[in-house]
Design a protein around this motif. Structure first.
Motif, short mmCIF file in Angstrom:
data_model
loop_
_atom_site.label_atom_id
_atom_site.label_comp_id
_atom_site.label_asym_id
_atom_site.label_seq_id
_atom_site.Cartn_x
_atom_site.Cartn_y
_atom_site.Cartn_z
N HIS A 60 6.26 -16.26 -7.79
CA HIS A 60 6.16 -16.43 -6.34
C HIS A 60 7.32 -15.73 -5.66
N VAL A 61 7.02 -14.64 -4.97
CA VAL A 61 8.03 -13.88 -4.24
C VAL A 61 8.36 -14.57 -2.92
N GLY A 62 7.34 -15.08 -2.25
CA GLY A 62 7.51 -15.69 -0.93
C GLY A 62 6.64 -14.96 0.07
N GLY A 63 7.12 -14.86 1.29
CA GLY A 63 6.37 -14.23 2.36
C GLY A 63 6.81 -12.80 2.62
N CYS A 64 6.47 -12.33 3.79
CA CYS A 64 6.76 -10.95 4.19
C CYS A 64 8.27 -10.67 4.20
N ASP A 65 9.05 -11.58 4.78
CA ASP A 65 10.50 -11.36 4.85
C ASP A 65 11.12 -11.24 3.47
N GLU A 66 10.68 -12.10 2.55
CA GLU A 66 11.21 -12.05 1.18
C GLU A 66 10.79 -10.77 0.47
N LEU A 67 9.58 -10.31 0.73
CA LEU A 67 9.11 -9.07 0.12
C LEU A 67 9.96 -7.90 0.59
N TYR A 68 10.23 -7.83 1.89
CA TYR A 68 11.07 -6.76 2.42
C TYR A 68 12.52 -6.89 1.97
N ALA A 69 12.99 -8.12 1.78
CA ALA A 69 14.34 -8.33 1.27
C ALA A 69 14.47 -7.77 -0.15
N LEU A 70 13.45 -8.00 -0.98
CA LEU A 70 13.46 -7.44 -2.33
C LEU A 70 13.50 -5.92 -2.27
N LYS A 71 12.75 -5.35 -1.35
CA LYS A 71 12.77 -3.89 -1.19
C LYS A 71 14.17 -3.43 -0.81
N GLY A 72 14.79 -4.10 0.15
CA GLY A 72 16.13 -3.72 0.60
C GLY A 72 17.19 -3.85 -0.48
N GLU A 73 17.01 -4.80 -1.38
CA GLU A 73 17.95 -5.01 -2.48
C GLU A 73 17.66 -4.11 -3.68
N GLY A 74 16.61 -3.31 -3.59
CA GLY A 74 16.24 -2.43 -4.69
C GLY A 74 15.59 -3.15 -5.86
N LYS A 75 15.09 -4.37 -5.63
CA LYS A 75 14.50 -5.16 -6.71
C LYS A 75 12.97 -5.11 -6.74
N LEU A 76 12.37 -4.64 -5.67
CA LEU A 76 10.91 -4.66 -5.60
C LEU A 76 10.28 -3.66 -6.56
N ASP A 77 10.76 -2.44 -6.58
CA ASP A 77 10.15 -1.41 -7.44
C ASP A 77 10.16 -1.82 -8.92
N PRO A 78 11.30 -2.33 -9.44
CA PRO A 78 11.26 -2.76 -10.84
C PRO A 78 10.25 -3.89 -11.10
N MET A 79 10.11 -4.78 -10.15
CA MET A 79 9.12 -5.85 -10.31
C MET A 79 7.71 -5.30 -10.34
N LEU A 80 7.46 -4.31 -9.52
CA LEU A 80 6.11 -3.73 -9.44
C LEU A 80 5.79 -2.87 -10.65
N GLU A 81 6.81 -2.35 -11.31
CA GLU A 81 6.59 -1.51 -12.48
C GLU A 81 6.39 -2.32 -13.74
N ALA A 82 6.79 -3.58 -13.72
CA ALA A 82 6.71 -4.42 -14.94
C ALA A 82 5.28 -4.68 -15.35
N GLU A 104 0.82 -1.21 0.00
CA GLU A 104 0.00 0.00 0.00
C GLU A 104 0.86 1.26 0.00
N SER A 105 1.99 1.23 0.72
CA SER A 105 2.87 2.40 0.76
C SER A 105 3.46 2.70 -0.61
N LYS A 106 3.50 1.69 -1.46
CA LYS A 106 4.01 1.85 -2.82
C LYS A 106 2.90 2.12 -3.82
N GLY A 107 1.66 2.24 -3.32
CA GLY A 107 0.53 2.53 -4.19
C GLY A 107 0.11 1.36 -5.05
N VAL A 108 0.42 0.15 -4.60
CA VAL A 108 0.12 -1.05 -5.38
C VAL A 108 -1.28 -1.56 -5.06
N ASP A 109 -2.05 -1.78 -6.12
CA ASP A 109 -3.32 -2.47 -5.97
C ASP A 109 -3.02 -3.96 -5.97
#
Length: 85
Positions: A63-85, A23-28
């Protein structure tokens, strides 16, 4: 914007945290409540390759995984590109 599916249960703190990040990233996202429908729980286990915990997050079918994996992607800078695809 990416298609995001998340399998959750109502009182799971990790589910709440994962949804908050999205939600903080504006993702539906499409939320599937496994505590309300046992068939959704079975579906989550199949889609995740046997994982029985929630949340289980899928971005564009991946399949990203759970909460920890989601936050790990954010920390690695990989989440935003995935969400923009």
């Amino acid at each position: 914007m990416a298609t995001v599916d998340i399998y959750t249960s109502k009182t799971c703190p990790y589910c709440i945290k994962a949804k908050s990040l999205l939600e903080s990233k504006g993702v539906d996202y499409q939320e599937f409540r496994t505590d309300e429908d046992p068939k959704l729980a079975e579906e989550s286990v199949k889609r995740s390759g046997g994982k029985r915990t929630v949340p289980q997050v899928f971005i564009n079918g991946y399949h990203v995984g759970g909460c920890d994996e989601l936050y790990a992607l954010k920390g690695e800078g990989k989440l935003d590109p995935m969400l923009e695809a």
